[in-house]
Write a protein that holds these residues in place. Sequence first.
Motif, short mmCIF file in Angstrom:
data_model
loop_
_atom_site.label_atom_id
_atom_site.label_comp_id
_atom_site.label_asym_id
_atom_site.label_seq_id
_atom_site.Cartn_x
_atom_site.Cartn_y
_atom_site.Cartn_z
N GLU A 163 0.81 -1.21 0.00
CA GLU A 163 0.00 0.00 0.00
C GLU A 163 0.85 1.26 0.00
OE1 GLU A 163 -3.41 2.49 0.29
OE2 GLU A 163 -3.18 0.38 -0.29
N SER A 164 1.91 1.28 0.82
CA SER A 164 2.67 2.51 0.99
C SER A 164 4.06 2.18 1.51
CB SER A 164 1.96 3.46 1.96
OG SER A 164 1.62 2.81 3.16
N VAL A 165 4.95 3.16 1.40
CA VAL A 165 6.29 3.07 1.99
C VAL A 165 6.47 4.28 2.90
CG1 VAL A 165 7.30 1.74 0.11
CG2 VAL A 165 7.36 4.24 0.01
N TRP A 166 7.19 4.06 4.02
CA TRP A 166 7.29 5.09 5.06
C TRP A 166 8.75 5.25 5.47
CZ3 TRP A 166 2.65 7.23 7.06
CH2 TRP A 166 1.48 6.61 6.60
N MET A 167 9.11 6.48 5.83
CA MET A 167 10.44 6.76 6.36
C MET A 167 10.33 7.44 7.71
SD MET A 167 12.68 8.16 3.12
CE MET A 167 14.11 8.42 4.21
N VAL A 168 11.27 7.12 8.61
CA VAL A 168 11.34 7.85 9.87
C VAL A 168 11.93 9.23 9.63
CG1 VAL A 168 11.57 5.76 11.27
CG2 VAL A 168 13.63 6.89 10.41
N ASP A 169 11.52 10.19 10.44
CA ASP A 169 12.02 11.56 10.33
C ASP A 169 13.08 11.77 11.39
OD1 ASP A 169 12.31 14.22 9.58
OD2 ASP A 169 10.70 14.90 10.91
N HIS A 170 14.30 11.28 11.09
CA HIS A 170 15.42 11.46 12.02
C HIS A 170 16.63 11.93 11.23
CE1 HIS A 170 13.49 10.11 15.62
NE2 HIS A 170 13.09 8.99 15.04
N PHE A 171 17.53 12.64 11.93
CA PHE A 171 18.72 13.18 11.31
C PHE A 171 19.94 12.28 11.50
CE2 PHE A 171 16.59 17.38 12.59
CZ PHE A 171 15.79 17.36 11.46
N HIS A 172 19.90 11.43 12.52
CA HIS A 172 20.91 10.39 12.67
C HIS A 172 20.23 9.17 13.28
CE1 HIS A 172 21.82 13.02 16.40
NE2 HIS A 172 21.07 12.02 16.83
N THR A 173 20.97 8.10 13.43
CA THR A 173 20.37 6.82 13.78
C THR A 173 19.72 6.84 15.16
OG1 THR A 173 22.51 6.05 14.61
CG2 THR A 173 21.93 5.45 12.35
N PRO A 181 18.08 3.87 18.12
CA PRO A 181 18.02 4.70 19.33
C PRO A 181 19.35 5.26 19.78
CG PRO A 181 18.01 2.40 19.93
CD PRO A 181 18.01 2.43 18.43
N THR A 182 20.44 4.90 19.08
CA THR A 182 21.77 5.37 19.45
C THR A 182 22.38 6.15 18.30
OG1 THR A 182 22.09 3.40 20.83
CG2 THR A 182 24.06 4.68 20.26
N PRO A 183 22.87 7.37 18.53
CA PRO A 183 23.50 8.13 17.44
C PRO A 183 24.77 7.45 16.97
CG PRO A 183 22.98 9.56 19.31
CD PRO A 183 22.81 8.15 19.77
N THR A 184 24.91 7.29 15.65
CA THR A 184 26.12 6.72 15.06
C THR A 184 26.46 7.51 13.80
OG1 THR A 184 25.09 5.15 13.51
CG2 THR A 184 25.34 4.43 15.82
N GLN A 185 27.56 7.13 13.16
CA GLN A 185 27.98 7.77 11.91
C GLN A 185 27.37 7.10 10.68
OE1 GLN A 185 29.83 10.59 11.70
NE2 GLN A 185 29.71 10.67 13.93
N GLU A 186 26.43 6.20 10.88
CA GLU A 186 25.84 5.50 9.74
C GLU A 186 24.95 6.43 8.91
OE1 GLU A 186 23.87 2.05 11.26
OE2 GLU A 186 25.66 1.37 12.32
N VAL A 187 24.80 6.06 7.66
CA VAL A 187 23.99 6.85 6.73
C VAL A 187 22.56 7.00 7.24
CG1 VAL A 187 22.92 6.81 4.44
CG2 VAL A 187 25.35 6.23 4.70
N THR A 188 22.08 8.24 7.29
CA THR A 188 20.68 8.54 7.63
C THR A 188 20.23 9.70 6.75
OG1 THR A 188 21.09 7.90 9.94
CG2 THR A 188 19.06 9.11 9.48
N PHE A 189 19.33 9.44 5.82
CA PHE A 189 18.90 10.47 4.88
C PHE A 189 17.78 11.32 5.47
CE2 PHE A 189 20.59 7.15 2.01
CZ PHE A 189 21.54 7.91 1.35
N GLU A 190 17.78 12.61 5.13
CA GLU A 190 16.69 13.49 5.54
C GLU A 190 15.40 13.01 4.89
OE1 GLU A 190 13.83 16.31 6.09
OE2 GLU A 190 14.60 15.99 4.07
N CYS A 191 14.36 12.92 5.69
CA CYS A 191 13.13 12.24 5.31
C CYS A 191 12.42 12.90 4.13
CB CYS A 191 12.21 12.17 6.53
SG CYS A 191 10.59 11.47 6.24
N TRP A 192 12.13 14.19 4.23
CA TRP A 192 11.29 14.85 3.22
C TRP A 192 11.99 14.96 1.88
CZ3 TRP A 192 6.22 16.28 3.16
CH2 TRP A 192 5.53 16.08 4.36
N MET A 193 13.27 15.27 1.89
CA MET A 193 14.03 15.32 0.64
C MET A 193 14.03 13.95 -0.03
SD MET A 193 15.34 18.36 -0.06
CE MET A 193 16.84 18.06 -1.01
N SER A 194 14.23 12.91 0.78
CA SER A 194 14.30 11.56 0.23
C SER A 194 12.97 11.13 -0.36
CB SER A 194 14.72 10.57 1.32
OG SER A 194 15.98 10.91 1.85
#
Length: 333
Positions: free
Chosen positions: A41-51, A53-66
């Motif tokens: 039906e749909s695809v969803w993204m979380v609106d977070h700037f980094h990972t 429940p723990t902040p890391t250096q892993e890739v996290t894309f900005e939700c609305w732009m993506s």
Amino acid sequence: MKYSVDLPNGWKMNLAAVKDPVEAYETMTNVAKAADETGYESVWMVDHFHTVPTPTQEVTFECWMSLAAMARDTKRVRVGQIVTCNSYRSPALLAKMASTLDILSHGRLNFGIGAGWYEHEYKAYGYPYPDAPERLRMLREALQVIHAMWEQEEAHFEGKYYQVRGAINQPKGVQKPHIPILIGGGGEKVTLKLVAQYGDACNVGGDLPTIQHKFAILKQHCQSVGRDYESIHRTVAGFCSIGASDEQARAKVPQAVLDRFRSGNRIYSDLVGSPATIREHLAELEAAGVQEVILGFPDVLQLDTLRFFAKEFIHIRTTPALTANEPGEALHP
């Protein structure tokens, strides 16, 4: 029952193995394309700037732009946020962004919003972090602003937190009467009342009795404000691990989730097992009033998993496929 996909972005380890950011985006959008092609039906993204429940250096894309890019990468599937943090963008701007994305997607946007919760992220990006009651009061005003931006020729709102004085929002989007709003959270005194007043959909979690209880509270709020309860689309977000057998499915589950199962505290929106086992759990959710499950797969990057679930549970419509000019089915029942 409708089935949707929580895309791999922001949750720790989702894209950890993909080091090149361009490749990481293409990996993520390939999941959306597979969902598009197989009837989700749909695809969803979380609106977070980094990972989380723990902040890391892993890739996290900005939700609305993506999601704007993803809307152009897909043709049929709806796109949404699970959920937008109200505090990160002014509500007038957010309403404008949503109207634009609804146009870009030809009417396939679900607008998800919540009061916000990730304190570390607030402070890291320089946002004030008020207490929960104040964040909810801000959300209440924001929802009124967003409705005004979508419904008035020149939006006006005078609140404690937000003021809008003659804002023009053109175009307002494809969907009528407006883009459907999903409000995330299960707070019984405030959040579910906001759903009854301003929302078109809710997203709650917990075990089966909790889900049933939250829906009962929502029904009471609908009655108190004169809203038709059945006009609210009811969703849950669930972890899903599917395998040919229960043992194969459990082998793919992270240890933290396995520990929850072993303790006997099964979360009913978590679907782990063979198709037969999952079918039983889905029947329980549907009987409780759930209309859509937003699925987070531990092995979502293995597109065969999406196809396996779709083959077992998704019945593709026999009507002609939607063209790029036709909007998908909205959350409005």
